[in-house]
Design an enzyme around this catalytic site. Sequence first.
Site, PDB file in Angstrom:
ATOM      1  N   TYR A 223     -38.115  20.390 -22.035  1.00 26.93           N
ATOM      2  CA  TYR A 223     -38.600  20.729 -20.693  1.00 26.93           C
ATOM      3  C   TYR A 223     -39.498  21.964 -20.743  1.00 26.93           C
ATOM      4  O   TYR A 223     -40.586  21.977 -20.149  1.00 26.93           O
ATOM      5  CB  TYR A 223     -37.409  20.968 -19.762  1.00 26.93           C
ATOM      6  N   VAL A 260     -34.056  25.790  -8.142  1.00 24.07           N
ATOM      7  CA  VAL A 260     -33.869  25.286  -6.777  1.00 24.07           C
ATOM      8  C   VAL A 260     -32.656  24.359  -6.686  1.00 24.07           C
ATOM      9  O   VAL A 260     -32.356  23.610  -7.613  1.00 24.07           O
ATOM     10  CB  VAL A 260     -35.140  24.544  -6.305  1.00 24.07           C
ATOM     11  N   LYS A 261     -31.993  24.402  -5.555  1.00 27.89           N
ATOM     12  CA  LYS A 261     -30.839  23.532  -5.300  1.00 27.89           C
ATOM     13  C   LYS A 261     -31.320  22.114  -5.021  1.00 27.89           C
ATOM     14  O   LYS A 261     -31.558  21.737  -3.873  1.00 27.89           O
ATOM     15  CB  LYS A 261     -30.041  24.053  -4.103  1.00 27.89           C
TER      16      LYS A 261
END
Length: 304
Positions: A223, A260-261
């Site tokens: 990633y 981020v959620k």
Amino acid sequence: MGKGNKERAKERREKRRQEVSLLRTIPYSDHQRWWSSDTIAVVTGANRGIGFEIARQFSLHGLTVILTSRETKVGEEAAKVLQEGGLNVVFHQLDVVDSSSIKLFADWVNNAGVNFNAGSDNSVEFAEKVFDTNYYGTKNMIKALIPLMRPSASGARIVNVSSRLGRLNGRRNRIGNLSLRQQLEDDGSLSEELIDQTVATFLEQVNDGSWTSGGWPQVFTDYSLSKLAVNTYTRLMSRVLSGRPEGQKIYINCYCPGWVKTAMTGWAGHTSPEEGADTAVWLALLPEQFVSGKFFAERREINY
């Protein structure tokens, strides 16, 4: 980093978050609004998470939004949610890893990112899919849509969703090969071939099992490297596009939304989708500030 330093860093992050939250409440004045309902924003992977929130914020600002998703049903449902709120949103299917899907989309018209790692995992089992989506998908979309971008005195804008994990000179997560790092840093030597070769070398090492000793980033390796490729490609394309004449300018930047959620983070992030989407929307709508080839987070430029 000692406990005191960690607490101060946390306090600085929270202070900046509050500052940006306040900035979001300030509406654009009429003379700042260079866009109109005829201005089209294409948002990839917008059926949920950050992508959905970016689409929502663009439409709230009065742009026409093309919401795209790999899966038609969930994309149509996401678009319907916004449409029912009176927002100008249309849906079109798009799979950024499928060249025929990109062509169909581009013909119809005129980031998504993925991460298979979670927690402390650092698997490269799905490395090829990660690069297909995050890097090659981004690159192919940019190439397909640039010819379709309408001339504008304010310039067309491209904002790539990236990550601080893709920094060339991150203190704890960077390419160990100094020579390669310097080549990727040097705008004079930076090329699409160099970026592609870096990616190809990593994937070859994944296949033969030697990647762990290849000097690659140590955290979420596939990633991180895919986002490093996005960052360097953003810089490259800024240089390529810089020679376009006035009225046909295209400005390209990238940004980190933070942790981020969303489903991608297993809902473990500490930033809301609204906060994560903010800098992307802000960058795309910047009035009278023609910035290109830069990396941002929380409405501020950060180092590559």
